[in-house]
Write a protein that holds these residues in place. Structure first.
Motif, PDB file in Angstrom:
ATOM      1  N   UNK A  18       0.857  -1.193   0.000  1.00 35.66           N
ATOM      2  CA  UNK A  18       0.000   0.000   0.000  1.00 35.66           C
ATOM      3  C   UNK A  18       0.886   1.234   0.000  1.00 35.66           C
ATOM      4  N   UNK A  19       0.527   2.227  -0.799  1.00 39.32           N
ATOM      5  CA  UNK A  19       1.288   3.472  -0.827  1.00 39.32           C
ATOM      6  C   UNK A  19       2.135   3.609  -2.072  1.00 39.32           C
ATOM      7  N   UNK A  20       3.323   4.265  -1.894  1.00 32.87           N
ATOM      8  CA  UNK A  20       4.188   4.566  -3.043  1.00 32.87           C
ATOM      9  C   UNK A  20       5.655   4.409  -2.674  1.00 32.87           C
ATOM     10  N   UNK A  21       6.441   4.102  -3.690  1.00 33.75           N
ATOM     11  CA  UNK A  21       7.902   4.112  -3.588  1.00 33.75           C
ATOM     12  C   UNK A  21       8.436   4.909  -4.767  1.00 33.75           C
ATOM     13  N   UNK A  22       9.346   5.842  -4.469  1.00 30.15           N
ATOM     14  CA  UNK A  22      10.038   6.585  -5.516  1.00 30.15           C
ATOM     15  C   UNK A  22      11.347   5.879  -5.822  1.00 30.15           C
ATOM     16  N   UNK A  23      11.657   5.740  -7.101  1.00 31.12           N
ATOM     17  CA  UNK A  23      12.988   5.300  -7.513  1.00 31.12           C
ATOM     18  C   UNK A  23      13.843   6.552  -7.639  1.00 31.12           C
ATOM     19  N   UNK A  24      15.005   6.519  -7.007  1.00 30.27           N
ATOM     20  CA  UNK A  24      15.892   7.681  -6.951  1.00 30.27           C
ATOM     21  C   UNK A  24      17.156   7.391  -7.750  1.00 30.27           C
ATOM     22  N   UNK A  25      17.504   8.297  -8.639  1.00 34.11           N
ATOM     23  CA  UNK A  25      18.739   8.194  -9.427  1.00 34.11           C
ATOM     24  C   UNK A  25      19.415   9.558  -9.380  1.00 34.11           C
ATOM     25  N   UNK A  26      20.672   9.593  -8.978  1.00 33.58           N
ATOM     26  CA  UNK A  26      21.421  10.855  -8.879  1.00 33.58           C
ATOM     27  C   UNK A  26      20.685  11.882  -8.022  1.00 33.58           C
ATOM     28  N   UNK A  27      20.136  11.434  -6.899  1.00 33.92           N
ATOM     29  CA  UNK A  27      19.427  12.277  -5.916  1.00 33.92           C
ATOM     30  C   UNK A  27      18.126  12.875  -6.432  1.00 33.92           C
ATOM     31  N   UNK A  28      17.609  12.387  -7.544  1.00 33.75           N
ATOM     32  CA  UNK A  28      16.344  12.889  -8.094  1.00 33.75           C
ATOM     33  C   UNK A  28      15.366  11.738  -8.290  1.00 33.75           C
ATOM     34  N   UNK A  29      14.077  12.060  -8.174  1.00 35.72           N
ATOM     35  CA  UNK A  29      13.048  11.043  -8.395  1.00 35.72           C
ATOM     36  C   UNK A  29      13.020  10.692  -9.878  1.00 35.72           C
ATOM     37  N   UNK A  30      13.280   9.438 -10.166  1.00 35.80           N
ATOM     38  CA  UNK A  30      13.267   8.936 -11.539  1.00 35.80           C
ATOM     39  C   UNK A  30      11.859   8.482 -11.924  1.00 35.80           C
TER      40      UNK A  30
END
Length: 119
Positions: free
Chosen positions: A46-58
Motif C-alpha cells: 500500500x502506498x508509493x515508492x520513488x525510484x531515486x537516481x542521482x538524488x532525483x526522483x526517476x
C-alpha cells in the motif's frame, strides 16, 4: 527494473499479507540507496515508492510492486535507490523467504520469484 516482472496481483498481495508481517512507515524513508546491495526484497502492499537516481526522483510506483528481489539473490547493487513515501506499507522478504515463495504453489510462477536461481 522490469516493471511487468515485478508487478503483483491483488491475489498475490493477499497471500503475502497472510504469511508475512506488514510494516508501516509514518514518514518518507530511504529503504535502499543507489548502488547498494539490498538486505531484503520489498513488496509494496500500500502506498508509493520513488525510484531515486542521482538524488532525483526517476519514477514513482504504486502498491503491487516488488523491488530488489533479483539484486538481493545475486548480491548485485541496485541501479536506483528506493524511497518509501509516508504512510506506505511494505513487506520485507529475506533470501530464505524468497526461496520459500519459490515453493509456494500459488506464487512460484510469479515472474520475479520464478527467475530466482536456487543453485
Amino acid at each position: 527494473m522490469n516493471e511487468n516482472m515485478n508487478l503483483l496481483t491483488s491475489f498475490e498481495i493477499e497471500i503475502l499479507i497472510k504469511d508475512f508481517e506488514v510494516l508501516t512507515f509514518p514518514n518518507d524513508f530511504d529503504l535502499v540507496y543507489e548502488n547498494q546491495v539490498p538486505i531484503a526484497g520489498i513488496a509494496l502492499v500500500e502506498g508509493r515508492i520513488d525510484l531515486i537516481k542521482n538524488s532525483k526522483v526517476y519514477k514513482t510506483f504504486q502498491e503491487g510492486n516488488l523491488f530488489g528481489v533479483s539484486e538481493l539473490m545475486t548480491t548485485e547493487p541496485v541501479k536506483y535507490g528506493f524511497r518509501l513515501k509516508a504512510k506506505s506499507k511494505i513487506i520485507l522478504l529475506g533470501k530464505s523467504d524468497i526461496l520459500k515463495l519459490k515453493q509456494n504453489k500459488k506464487l512460484k510462477n510469479h515472474p520475479a520469484v520464478r527467475s530466482v536461481k536456487t543453485t
